[in-house]
Design a protein around this motif. Structure first.
Motif: not given
Lengths: 338, 338
Positions: A16-24, A26-45
Motif C-alpha cells: 500500500v505504501a508504494s501504491a500511495s506513493r505512486a498515486l500521490s 510524493r516519493r519516487k517509485v520505479t517507473p515500472e511500479i508507477a505504471e502498474r499502480v496507475a493501470r490497476a487504479a484505472a481498471e478498478l475505478g
DNA sequence: ATCGGTTGGGTAATCGATTACCCGAGTTTC
DNA sequence: GAAACTCGGGTAATCGATTACCCAACCGAT
C-alpha cells in the motif's frame, strides 16, 4: 463503492505504501511500479476516500460558508464570488443557509465544525443573537465575517464601507436638488441595517436637509412595495428616498409609480448593492455598487491568515463602494453614468 | 480543535468504550458513569469528530446536490425546498453549482463522491454532455435527477410534467382568443428546454393556430428583453407569447411595453415556474406553477429507495403543474385567478 | 456450594490513506 | 575492500469513534 488503496496495491502486486506513493507522487517509485499502480487504479475505478484522508491529515480541504438566505440575490452573488475565488485552491465550499434564524445558524455552525471544516466565512444573521455561536466557532477554526458582523468585535470582518456608501447616495440626491429625504431599510437586526441607517442620518444631518422618519422593515421587494404605499398614504412625499438595498428600491419605485408618482421627476430613488436586477428595473436603478469581487477575494485572503482563537485584535476591512447613477435619480456631474 | 473521546474518557476516569456508550446511549451504563462522562464532555467542550465517525460508519450523513447555478431563482427555490425536506432527517446538504458547465459539473460530482456523500440529487446542466458523469455517479451512490435529466434514461428522475404545463399555457391563451402564437425559450441543451418547446408545438398544432418560429436563447431576463426586441423588430406581432420560464417572460413584457405594445390587450404573455418575482412583475405575470415542494419531497423520498447501480429500470416521476392566471393574459374561466 | 445467566466495563480491531521507520541492495569514496 | 550513502520498497502506527469480543461480578436457582 469500496475499492480501496489496498485493492489497488494487491492488483498491482505492490505494498500500500508504494501504491500511495505512486498515486500521490510524493516519493519516487520505479517507473515500472508507477505504471502498474496507475493501470490497476484505472481498471478498478479507484477513487481515494476523502474521509479517510481528512482523518489522517487532520484537514478536510473544505471551508464552510453560512449566509442568512440564498433567496436574496446579494448573498448568491457573494457566494458565487467566493466560489470563484476558491476555484483553483483545491478547497471546496460547504454552503449553508441560516434562514435568518440564529438557532438554525448555530446548528449549521455546529455541523460544519463537526465536519472539521478548515475555516469559516459567515454573514451572521443577527447582530446580537448570533454572538455566542460565532465567537465559539472563531475559537475553534479560522473565521472571517463577510458583509454582516456581530457586535463587540472578536472576529475579523470584511465588507463594504456602509457609511461611506450611504454618504455617496445622500450627497448625490442632495446634489440633485433634494431638500427632504427619507430612508427605507430594514429593522435594525444586522450591522448592515444599522450602519446604513446611521450613515444616512449622519450625512443628511450634516447637509442640513429635512429628514422624515425612516421606514424599517425587511430587505425584500415586498417591503419596498409596502414602504412606497406608506409614503403615498402619508400624503406628503419627500424629494428623495434612499434605500438600504436594491430590492427595497425596486419595490418602492414600482409602488410609487403605481400611485402616479413620477420617478425621478417627483421623487428620486437610490438603491444599494447593484446586484441582480438593478439594471433591469424600470427605469434602471441608481444605486451604490458593493465591491463584491474584492470583498470575496479579501475574505479568502484574510481567512488564510487568521488562526483559530488568535488573541490578536480583530481586523475590520471596509472596502469603498461606488455610486452608479442610472435613471431613478437626477444625474449630476458626480458618479458614473451607465 | 483536538479534544477527543479519549480525553473525555480520561477526564471521566473511564474507558473510551464507556465514554462512547454514555454519550451515544446505545448501550446502558451506570448513572454514575453517565454523569461523570457528561460532565467531562461539557467541561472540555467535546464535539464528536464527524470525519472519524463517517470513516468508521461508512456513512457521512450528507447528500450532495448539484444544480446549474444558484443565480437562477428557480434553482434556489428548489434547493430551499430540498433543504426543508431534509431538515429533520439529520442529513446535511452539500450544495454545488456547476455553473452550466459539464466540465465543472463532472468535477463537482467527483469531489462529492470522494467525500462519500450518501446520495446525490442533480439537475444535469446538459442533456448530452452530462451523461457520462451522471451515469458514473449513479453507479456509485443512490442518485436522483431533479428538474432536468439526461437523455437515454439510466437514472431516476423527478420533475414537473413539462408538456402538460405547456399544454395548459397554450390552451389558455387560445381560449383567450389568440390565433397566432410564439414560443420564447432556451436553446435545446436541457431536457426542460426541449420538452417545453415540444409541448408548446404539439399543443399549438393540435389547436390549429398559427405558430411563428420559436425564439431560443437562455433562461434569463436579458434574453427575454432581447426576444421582445426581436418580436418588435419583426414588424408583425403574435397574439400570444408563451415563455419557457418567468425570467424570460418578465424581460419580454418589459421589452414589449417599452416598445409601446400593451400587455395583455395587444399580446398575451405566459411564463413558467412561478417562483421569484412573477407576482411582483408589472403587470403580475400569468404563469404555470411548478410544484416545487412536491418535487423536492418526492426526490428525497425516491432517493431513500434507490440503491447505487440498481439494475431495475429507471423511474420517471412527472408531477402535474397548475396554471396561475394573473394579468398578462386575458382571464378565462379555466385556471386559478390570484 | 455450584452453575447458568445477566449486567456492565474494558481491550483492541476496524474504517482507508498516509508516512515514520526500517531494511536490503547498490553505489561511491578513500 | 570496507565504510558511508543513496535509493526505493515494505511494515505498521496513526488519525477518532464505534463496537465485537472478552471478562469479572453478581444474581437466583438447584
Amino acid at each position: 463503492m469500496g475499492v480501496t488503496i489496498h485493492d489497488v496495491a494487491r492488483a498491482a502486486g505492490v505494498s500500500v505504501a508504494s501504491a500511495s506513493r505512486a498515486l500521490s507522487g510524493r516519493r519516487k517509485v520505479t517507473p515500472e511500479i508507477a505504471e502498474r499502480v496507475a493501470r490497476a487504479a484505472a481498471e478498478l475505478g479507484y477513487q481515494p476516500n476523502a474521509v479517510a484522508k481528512a482523518l489522517r491529515d487532520q484537514t478536510t480541504g473544505t471551508i464552510g460558508m453560512v449566509v442568512p438566505g440564498i433567496g436574496n440575490p446579494f448573498f448568491t452573488t457573494i457566494v458565487e464570488a467566493v466560489e470563484r475565488e476558491l476555484q483553483n485552491s483545491g478547497t471546496d465550499l460547504l454552503l449553508c443557509a441560516s434562514q435568518y434564524s440564529p438557532q438554525v445558524e448555530a446548528r449549521r455552525l455546529g455541523t460544519l465544525l463537526a465536519r472539521r471544516v478548515d475555516g469559516l466565512i459567515i454573514s451572521p444573521c443577527d447582530i446580537e443573537a448570533s454572538v455566542p455561536a460565532v465567537l465559539d466557532a472563531a475559537r475553534r477554526v479560522p473565521l472571517v465575517q463577510l458583509d454582516r458582523y456581530i457586535e463587540g468585535g472578536g472576529a475579523d470582518w470584511v465588507g463594504v464601507d456602509d457609511e461611506a456608501g450611504l454618504a455617496l447616495a445622500v450627497d448625490h440626491v442632495i446634489a440633485g436638488g433634494a431638500r427632504s429625504v427619507v430612508f427605507a431599510g430594514s429593522r435594525l437586526v444586522s450591522s448592515s441595517a444599522r450602519l446604513r441607517l446611521s450613515g444616512f442620518e449622519r450625512t443628511a444631518a450634516r447637509a442640513g436637509v429635512e429628514v422624515l422618519p425612516p421606514l424599517l422593515g425587511e430587505f425584500t421587494l415586498e417591503w419596498g412595495v409596502e414602504a412606497g404605499r406608506r409614503l403615498l398614504d402619508a400624503g406628503r412625499l419627500p424629494d428623495a428616498v434612499v434605500c438600504a438595498n436594491d430590492e427595497i428600491a425596486v419595490g418602492l419605485v414600482r409602488s410609487l409609480r403605481f400611485g402616479g408618482v413620477r420617478v425621478p421627476e417627483d421623487v428620486a430613488v437610490v438603491g444599494f448593492d447593484d446586484v441582480g436586477h438593478a439594471t433591469m428595473c424600470d427605469p434602471p436603478l441608481s444605486t451604490v455598487r458593493q465591491p463584491v469581487e474584492e470583498m470575496a477575494a479579501e475574505a479568502v485572503r484574510l481567512l488564510g491568515q487568521v488562526k483559530a482563537g488568535d488573541p490578536r485584535p480583530a481586523q475590520r476591512i471596509a472596502i469603498a463602494p461606488r455610486l452608479v447613477v442610472r435613471q431613478t435619480s437626477r444625474p449630476v456631474a458626480a458618479g458614473v453614468a451607465e
